[in-house]
Design a protein around this motif. Structure first.
Motif, short mmCIF file in Angstrom:
data_model
loop_
_atom_site.label_atom_id
_atom_site.label_comp_id
_atom_site.label_asym_id
_atom_site.label_seq_id
_atom_site.Cartn_x
_atom_site.Cartn_y
_atom_site.Cartn_z
N ALA A 89 -13.03 -40.56 -11.09
CA ALA A 89 -14.40 -41.06 -11.20
C ALA A 89 -15.39 -39.90 -11.25
CB ALA A 89 -14.72 -41.99 -10.03
N ASN A 90 -15.13 -38.86 -10.46
CA ASN A 90 -16.03 -37.71 -10.46
C ASN A 90 -15.94 -36.92 -11.77
OD1 ASN A 90 -17.90 -37.11 -8.36
ND2 ASN A 90 -16.98 -35.08 -8.12
N ILE A 91 -14.72 -36.77 -12.28
CA ILE A 91 -14.53 -36.06 -13.55
C ILE A 91 -15.24 -36.81 -14.67
CG2 ILE A 91 -12.80 -35.42 -15.27
CD1 ILE A 91 -10.91 -34.82 -12.87
N ARG A 92 -15.15 -38.12 -14.66
CA ARG A 92 -15.87 -38.91 -15.67
C ARG A 92 -17.37 -38.66 -15.58
NH1 ARG A 92 -12.68 -44.35 -14.09
NH2 ARG A 92 -10.87 -44.20 -15.50
N ALA A 93 -17.89 -38.65 -14.35
CA ALA A 93 -19.33 -38.41 -14.17
C ALA A 93 -19.72 -37.01 -14.61
CB ALA A 93 -19.71 -38.64 -12.70
N LEU A 94 -18.89 -36.03 -14.29
CA LEU A 94 -19.16 -34.65 -14.70
C LEU A 94 -19.15 -34.53 -16.23
CD1 LEU A 94 -16.96 -32.82 -12.05
CD2 LEU A 94 -19.46 -32.73 -12.17
N ALA A 95 -18.19 -35.17 -16.87
CA ALA A 95 -18.11 -35.11 -18.32
C ALA A 95 -19.28 -35.82 -18.98
CB ALA A 95 -16.78 -35.71 -18.80
N ARG A 96 -19.63 -37.00 -18.46
CA ARG A 96 -20.76 -37.73 -19.04
C ARG A 96 -22.06 -36.95 -18.89
NH1 ARG A 96 -18.28 -42.56 -16.51
NH2 ARG A 96 -17.34 -43.82 -18.17
N GLY A 97 -22.19 -36.21 -17.80
CA GLY A 97 -23.40 -35.44 -17.56
C GLY A 97 -23.41 -34.08 -18.21
N GLY A 98 -22.37 -33.74 -18.98
CA GLY A 98 -22.33 -32.47 -19.69
C GLY A 98 -22.08 -31.27 -18.79
N TYR A 99 -21.51 -31.50 -17.60
CA TYR A 99 -21.32 -30.41 -16.65
C TYR A 99 -20.41 -29.31 -17.19
CZ TYR A 99 -19.73 -27.80 -12.57
OH TYR A 99 -19.41 -26.78 -11.71
N TYR A 100 -19.31 -29.68 -17.81
CA TYR A 100 -18.33 -28.69 -18.25
C TYR A 100 -18.78 -27.91 -19.48
CZ TYR A 100 -15.15 -31.57 -15.38
OH TYR A 100 -14.57 -32.28 -14.35
N ASP A 101 -19.74 -28.44 -20.22
CA ASP A 101 -20.18 -27.79 -21.46
C ASP A 101 -20.75 -26.40 -21.15
OD1 ASP A 101 -19.56 -30.31 -22.28
OD2 ASP A 101 -21.57 -30.85 -22.97
N GLY A 102 -20.24 -25.39 -21.82
CA GLY A 102 -20.73 -24.03 -21.61
C GLY A 102 -20.07 -23.29 -20.47
N LEU A 103 -19.15 -23.94 -19.74
CA LEU A 103 -18.40 -23.24 -18.69
C LEU A 103 -17.29 -22.43 -19.37
CD1 LEU A 103 -18.27 -25.88 -15.81
CD2 LEU A 103 -20.01 -24.17 -16.34
N ALA A 104 -16.29 -22.00 -18.62
CA ALA A 104 -15.33 -21.07 -19.21
C ALA A 104 -13.95 -21.20 -18.58
CB ALA A 104 -15.83 -19.63 -19.03
N ILE A 105 -12.96 -20.73 -19.32
CA ILE A 105 -11.63 -20.53 -18.76
C ILE A 105 -11.68 -19.19 -18.01
CG2 ILE A 105 -9.22 -20.03 -19.32
CD1 ILE A 105 -9.48 -22.07 -21.59
N VAL A 106 -11.44 -19.26 -16.72
CA VAL A 106 -11.64 -18.10 -15.87
C VAL A 106 -10.34 -17.45 -15.41
CG1 VAL A 106 -13.86 -18.95 -15.03
CG2 VAL A 106 -11.77 -19.56 -13.80
N ARG A 107 -9.23 -18.13 -15.65
CA ARG A 107 -7.95 -17.62 -15.12
C ARG A 107 -6.81 -18.05 -16.01
NH1 ARG A 107 -5.21 -20.14 -9.63
NH2 ARG A 107 -3.47 -18.68 -9.41
N VAL A 108 -5.94 -17.10 -16.35
CA VAL A 108 -4.69 -17.41 -17.02
C VAL A 108 -3.62 -16.56 -16.37
CG1 VAL A 108 -3.43 -17.51 -19.19
CG2 VAL A 108 -5.90 -17.89 -19.19
N GLN A 109 -2.81 -17.19 -15.54
CA GLN A 109 -1.76 -16.47 -14.82
C GLN A 109 -0.43 -16.76 -15.49
OE1 GLN A 109 -1.78 -17.01 -10.58
NE2 GLN A 109 -0.07 -15.64 -10.23
N ASP A 110 0.26 -15.71 -15.88
CA ASP A 110 1.50 -15.86 -16.63
C ASP A 110 2.51 -16.71 -15.87
OD1 ASP A 110 3.08 -15.21 -18.93
OD2 ASP A 110 4.32 -13.99 -17.61
N ASN A 111 3.12 -17.64 -16.60
CA ASN A 111 4.16 -18.52 -16.05
C ASN A 111 3.63 -19.41 -14.92
OD1 ASN A 111 6.79 -19.54 -16.18
ND2 ASN A 111 7.48 -18.27 -14.48
N PHE A 112 2.32 -19.66 -14.92
CA PHE A 112 1.76 -20.48 -13.84
C PHE A 112 0.70 -21.43 -14.36
CE2 PHE A 112 -0.58 -20.60 -9.55
CZ PHE A 112 0.22 -21.63 -9.10
N VAL A 113 -0.57 -21.02 -14.41
CA VAL A 113 -1.63 -21.95 -14.78
C VAL A 113 -2.70 -21.29 -15.65
CG1 VAL A 113 -1.36 -23.31 -12.66
CG2 VAL A 113 -3.06 -21.47 -12.74
N THR A 114 -3.41 -22.14 -16.40
CA THR A 114 -4.69 -21.80 -17.03
C THR A 114 -5.75 -22.62 -16.30
OG1 THR A 114 -3.78 -21.28 -19.21
CG2 THR A 114 -6.08 -21.98 -19.12
N GLN A 115 -6.81 -21.95 -15.84
CA GLN A 115 -7.80 -22.60 -14.99
C GLN A 115 -9.19 -22.44 -15.60
OE1 GLN A 115 -7.10 -21.86 -10.84
NE2 GLN A 115 -9.25 -22.06 -10.30
#
Length: 340
Positions: A89-115
């Protein structure tokens, strides 16, 4: 009595009895020497999916589909409201409000995660506060941890293969899930393509504003420690092929290394002609069971057939919904070891 003094009738009867006893052994030996009759090989995964009827596919709800646009292309993420209703529900609200727009991928750890998230968000390690992007209306700054849900009533298609991380594993709504009947809990597993909500030291410090996708070997040790909110259905190549970050857990050392996020929208908020139309294979069907069997009993190129599959190798296939005709594009998130 010696053989020389044995009556002929008794000798003949004894010999016949010995032959009768040896006959089964002789038959077994002959059967062993005979060439083995080839058993009918299982159909390949590609054949099974190509001939799967329309009824075994389900449409992805646009209200549960995140469309993340990167410079390289789109990443499509299906949310899991059954397991993480507050976070979804919170992610939906964040997306509808444009929160993620203009943010960034801040972490890419090999063999683990992209964040990805807000590079200027409050950081308990550095003590930085107050510089983050404000939440839009309807998004909550605090949520409860959603590591598991009650097992009762969860429609899990149980995988019979043994799992080392949980007493019971399988698929729920197309997501890799695990359960423990003794504790009565069920939870989503960390497999390749799983999406989780980053958190700090406090168990209830995740909001969905910071998300990550698993890009390496399944880190199942994170299960029951982080809220899993969904999985990537399409576009994993845009997350897994990014330059790796620095020694500090893969976080980028310099701002210019970060990849900007152009937009994250809920598919339901997009015009109908812009909504990705995806379908996920249902796991409560004979088609799914045949597909699992084909993964266990490999043929063709394989010299050795494992006779086994595991939860994270049993990724549920995804396809673009066909508009007309049999031509469809298949996209199956897979761990690196299950590509063949």
């Amino acid at each position: 009595m010696s053989l020389s003094t044995m009556p002929r009738s008794l000798f003949r009867a004894t010999a016949l009895a010995a032959l009768a006893l040896c006959a089964p052994l002789m038959a077994l030996a002959a059967a062993a020497d005979a060439p083995a009759q080839p058993s009918k090989p299982p159909r390949s995964s590609a054949d099974i999916l190509a001939t799967a009827p329309a009824a075994v596919w389900r449409d992805v709800d646009p209200d549960n589909l995140l469309v993340m646009t990167l410079p390289q292309g789109q990443v499509l993420i299906e949310l899991a409201p059954r397991f993480a209703p507050a976070h979804v529900a919170n992610i939906r609200a964040l997306a509808r409000g444009g929160y993620y727009d203009g943010l960034a991928i801040v972490r890419v750890q090999d063999n683990f995660v992209t964040q990805w998230g807000d590079p200027n968000a409050d950081d308990e390690d550095t003590g930085m506060k107050g510089k983050g992007k404000p939440f839009p209306e309807g998004a909550k700054p605090h949520l409860p941890a959603e590591f598991s849900i009650p097992l009762k009533g969860v429609p899990m298609t149980v995988l019979p293969d043994v799992d080392g991380w949980a007493p019971r594993v399988g698929q729920v709504d197309g997501f890799a899930a695990a359960a423990d009947p003794k504790t009565g809990k069920a939870w989503l597993a960390h497999c390749y393509g799983s999406v989780g909500a980053g958190r700090g030291n406090a168990v209830d410090s995740s909001t969905g504003a910071e998300l990550y996708a698993v890009i390496g070997q399944a880190p199942r040790g994170l299960d029951l420690n982080i809220t899993v909110v969904g999985r990537v259905l399409k576009g994993m190549e845009f997350l897994s092929s990014l330059p790796r970050g620095g020694a500090a857990m893969g976080f980028y050392d310099k701002p210019e290394q970060r990849l900007g996020i152009e937009r994250v929208a809920l598919a339901a908020a997009l015009p109908a002609e812009q909504r990705p139309a995806l379908q996920v294979l249902r796991t409560d069907t004979p088609t799914w069971q045949e597909l699992l069997d084909a993964r266990r009993r490999r043929g063709g190129w394989f010299v050795h057939s494992p006779g086994y599959t595991d939860l994270c190798s049993a990724a549920v296939p995804v396809r673009v919904k066909p508009a007309a005709g049999p031509e469809v594009k298949l996209n199956e998130p897979r761990s690196p070891e299950s590509r063949r």
